[in-house]
Scaffold this motif. Sequence first.
Motif, PDB file in Angstrom:
ATOM      1  N   LEU A  10      -6.305   8.763  -4.907  1.00 19.36           N
ATOM      2  CA  LEU A  10      -7.457   8.255  -4.074  1.00 19.36           C
ATOM      3  C   LEU A  10      -7.211   6.868  -4.243  1.00 19.36           C
ATOM      4  O   LEU A  10      -7.826   6.102  -3.378  1.00 19.36           O
ATOM      5  N   GLU A  11      -7.363   6.307  -5.609  1.00 15.86           N
ATOM      6  CA  GLU A  11      -7.167   4.845  -5.866  1.00 15.86           C
ATOM      7  C   GLU A  11      -6.127   4.342  -5.257  1.00 15.86           C
ATOM      8  O   GLU A  11      -6.038   3.046  -4.883  1.00 15.86           O
ATOM      9  N   ALA A  12      -4.839   4.993  -4.780  1.00 17.37           N
ATOM     10  CA  ALA A  12      -3.802   4.462  -4.268  1.00 17.37           C
ATOM     11  C   ALA A  12      -3.828   4.229  -2.826  1.00 17.37           C
ATOM     12  O   ALA A  12      -3.144   3.224  -2.185  1.00 17.37           O
ATOM     13  N   ILE A  13      -4.731   4.932  -1.953  1.00 15.49           N
ATOM     14  CA  ILE A  13      -4.715   5.161  -0.493  1.00 15.49           C
ATOM     15  C   ILE A  13      -6.189   4.607  -0.116  1.00 15.49           C
ATOM     16  O   ILE A  13      -6.067   4.127   1.124  1.00 15.49           O
ATOM     17  N   SER A  14      -6.996   4.156  -1.137  1.00 14.63           N
ATOM     18  CA  SER A  14      -8.532   3.717  -0.573  1.00 14.63           C
ATOM     19  C   SER A  14      -8.503   2.400  -0.602  1.00 14.63           C
ATOM     20  O   SER A  14      -8.276   1.532  -1.509  1.00 14.63           O
ATOM     21  N   LYS A  15      -8.891   1.619   0.616  1.00 14.81           N
ATOM     22  CA  LYS A  15      -9.158   0.309   0.668  1.00 14.81           C
ATOM     23  C   LYS A  15     -10.176  -0.120  -0.202  1.00 14.81           C
ATOM     24  O   LYS A  15     -10.181  -1.257  -0.693  1.00 14.81           O
ATOM     25  N   ASP A  16     -11.073   0.594   0.052  1.00 16.31           N
ATOM     26  CA  ASP A  16     -12.573   0.456  -0.600  1.00 16.31           C
ATOM     27  C   ASP A  16     -13.270   1.600  -1.020  1.00 16.31           C
ATOM     28  O   ASP A  16     -12.838   2.728  -0.862  1.00 16.31           O
ATOM     29  N   GLN A  17     -14.424   1.579  -1.649  1.00 12.93           N
ATOM     30  CA  GLN A  17     -15.158   2.650  -2.075  1.00 12.93           C
ATOM     31  C   GLN A  17     -15.566   3.689  -1.140  1.00 12.93           C
ATOM     32  O   GLN A  17     -15.641   4.899  -1.266  1.00 12.93           O
ATOM     33  N   ASP A  18     -15.844   3.009   0.439  1.00 12.75           N
ATOM     34  CA  ASP A  18     -16.323   3.732   1.448  1.00 12.75           C
ATOM     35  C   ASP A  18     -14.991   4.789   1.642  1.00 12.75           C
ATOM     36  O   ASP A  18     -15.133   5.894   1.975  1.00 12.75           O
ATOM     37  N   ASP A  19     -13.834   4.288   1.796  1.00 11.22           N
ATOM     38  CA  ASP A  19     -12.633   4.955   1.845  1.00 11.22           C
ATOM     39  C   ASP A  19     -12.560   5.997   0.967  1.00 11.22           C
ATOM     40  O   ASP A  19     -12.141   7.351   1.012  1.00 11.22           O
ATOM     41  N   HIS A  71      -1.309  -1.901  -4.403  1.00  7.13           N
ATOM     42  CA  HIS A  71      -2.901  -1.986  -4.256  1.00  7.13           C
ATOM     43  C   HIS A  71      -3.276  -0.779  -5.124  1.00  7.13           C
ATOM     44  O   HIS A  71      -2.628   0.525  -4.865  1.00  7.13           O
ATOM     45  N   ALA A  72      -4.586  -0.773  -5.866  1.00  9.34           N
ATOM     46  CA  ALA A  72      -5.077   0.223  -6.268  1.00  9.34           C
ATOM     47  C   ALA A  72      -6.711  -0.055  -6.348  1.00  9.34           C
ATOM     48  O   ALA A  72      -6.886  -1.310  -6.525  1.00  9.34           O
ATOM     49  N   LEU A  73      -7.246   0.937  -5.897  1.00  8.30           N
ATOM     50  CA  LEU A  73      -9.005   0.742  -6.022  1.00  8.30           C
ATOM     51  C   LEU A  73      -9.438   0.577  -7.185  1.00  8.30           C
ATOM     52  O   LEU A  73      -9.422   1.421  -7.982  1.00  8.30           O
ATOM     53  N   ARG A 129       0.766  -1.142   0.093  1.00  9.64           N
ATOM     54  CA  ARG A 129       0.142  -0.046   0.065  1.00  9.64           C
ATOM     55  C   ARG A 129       0.908   1.197  -0.032  1.00  9.64           C
ATOM     56  O   ARG A 129       1.776   1.291   0.781  1.00  9.64           O
ATOM     57  N   TYR A 130       0.500   2.044  -0.689  1.00 10.15           N
ATOM     58  CA  TYR A 130       1.470   3.509  -0.801  1.00 10.15           C
ATOM     59  C   TYR A 130       1.218   4.169   0.340  1.00 10.15           C
ATOM     60  O   TYR A 130       2.336   4.634   0.827  1.00 10.15           O
TER      61      TYR A 130
END
Length: 265
Positions: A166-175, A212-214, A9-10
Amino acid sequence: MMDSSSYKRYDVHGFNPRQYLENYLSDKPDNDFKDDVLKFPIETLDNTFKVGHIKGDVLIDLSASSFVHHLYAACEFFKHIIVLKISDRCILELKRWLDSRTGAFNWGHAIKFHAEIGGNSDELVDKERKVRSAAQHVVLCDLEKENMTHPIVLPPADCIISCVLLEAISKDQDDYIRYLRKILGLLKPGGYFILIGALDITYYTVGNDRLHALTYDEEFVKKALVGEGFVIDDCKVKKRTTMSHHTDFKALIFIAAHREKCRSE
């Protein structure tokens, strides 16, 4: 295929920002991402700012890695550019270029492209000077804190740019929505938000690390912005032009939006 839960994870593990720039934004002959990751943001931002209604005193940039190329167009329309980074290593890499230090990443090919689409190849040196002059405030931030730049209090921004963060730091769509809301809270009423993101992505690589990317699509991000009270002024999607093992995104999205003012304003 590697289990995505094992990806780094970034925001947790970080990465080598110089390697990131070399992989995706360099002028090397074997760089497959020039049209997508380099030219698309420069061209769309240049066209957006040329219209003239997005301008002001303060621009806040909250993007991944140590990008500079997306700020070339903006420096003509804002007195101050405040760059926020979630990683000390990304700050060091960016400051190496801002301070014109030996060994800084060479953005000459990006500034040349910007000048070419603007029809003014004589502005190369002047454009770099303007970006360096405007982007003198580079600040470490933590989106989990109430004031993400504590103890520094940021001025309200006329515009915010966020590029593939945002896609690099978010675990899921809520994040994603939670972080988006936090970033948008830095805007003035009626301020503008510009987003550049990677659609349908699950990973990207930096060196030997897969990160990871969301995964999200165009409908999701548009709905998220409208849900936060924004009007979308422009949206462009560019399908990926080349295949590479470095990342699996399907397209890039560009959105320019503004926050609706309250009726009492």
